[in-house]
Design an enzyme around this catalytic site. Sequence first.
Site, PDB file in Angstrom:
ATOM      1  N   CYS A  71       0.684  -1.018   0.037  1.00  0.00           N
ATOM      2  CA  CYS A  71      -0.110   0.216  -0.280  1.00  0.00           C
ATOM      3  C   CYS A  71       0.535   1.259   0.305  1.00  0.00           C
ATOM      4  O   CYS A  71       1.205   1.224   0.744  1.00  0.00           O
ATOM      5  CB  CYS A  71      -0.911   0.000   1.591  1.00  0.00           C
ATOM      6  SG  CYS A  71      -1.923   2.017   1.332  1.00  0.00           S
ATOM      7  N   CYS A 195      -5.042   6.022  -3.130  1.00  0.00           N
ATOM      8  CA  CYS A 195      -4.807   4.567  -3.902  1.00  0.00           C
ATOM      9  C   CYS A 195      -3.094   4.872  -3.954  1.00  0.00           C
ATOM     10  O   CYS A 195      -2.509   5.306  -5.838  1.00  0.00           O
ATOM     11  CB  CYS A 195      -5.382   3.803  -4.822  1.00  0.00           C
ATOM     12  SG  CYS A 195      -4.506   2.168  -5.250  1.00  0.00           S
TER      13      CYS A 195
END
Length: 258
Positions: A71, A195
């Site tokens: 991530c 993201c």
Amino acid sequence: MKIPFTKYQGTGNDFILVDNRNRQYDKIDVLKLCTPKFGIGADGLMLLQNIEGYDFEMVYYNSDGNISTMCGNGGRCIVDFAHSLNIFTDTTVFKAIDGPHDATWQPEKVELKMQDVSTLSKDGEAFVLNTGSPHFVLFTKDIADIAIVDSARAIRYNAIYGKEGINVNFVEITDANTISVRTYERGVENETLSCGTGVTASAIALSKALNYKDGDHTVTINTPGGQLSVKYNLQNGLYTNVWLIGAAQPVFEGVAEL
């Protein structure tokens, strides 16, 4: 069990950060803590842990409670968290699920080095690549009007990507170095405000869409949660020195009881 935590956000991508250097929190109900109204609410939870050979280890869970792939926004947030714990001063090297990451810290931004990318494939008009997590990148117009959840789920769950699925990005080009991105993230199973691995994938795919020449490039990315930038070197189809750059901010601290 009482668990001290810090809530973070990186361009609207929000996370629960837990200092687990003493390994006392190895059994956490991630799903409960990440569920809005019933818990703290977040896109994911990260444990900061000690690991030999690095300043720290990042252990990342999606909000569904499962261990996730890399991530990028979470990586930037855990760097700021580690800095607040005086683990490093200005530069750091930490271990994540996809390997080592360099990072630099400044008061208003964190620069996170991502993995090199050597392979881009096509799925129809879309690009498919892995920037620590797998991403489907489709360049289109008027992304603000897209019913992203329904459109993305048709891709995320299709037979091509199977049980593991894929993250889905809809990208609109503003100019040769600026794009807007909306991302549906697997594991969250919804659109997130930003993201990190998704904007990285989108910035790299832009080089194919616009036939970038070899050299150093910087792309500005606008997301629903704010602005990020990605810089990289392109040479003979290989993307190296890839950096994700943007703000990472603590929102509040607290103690959760499970």
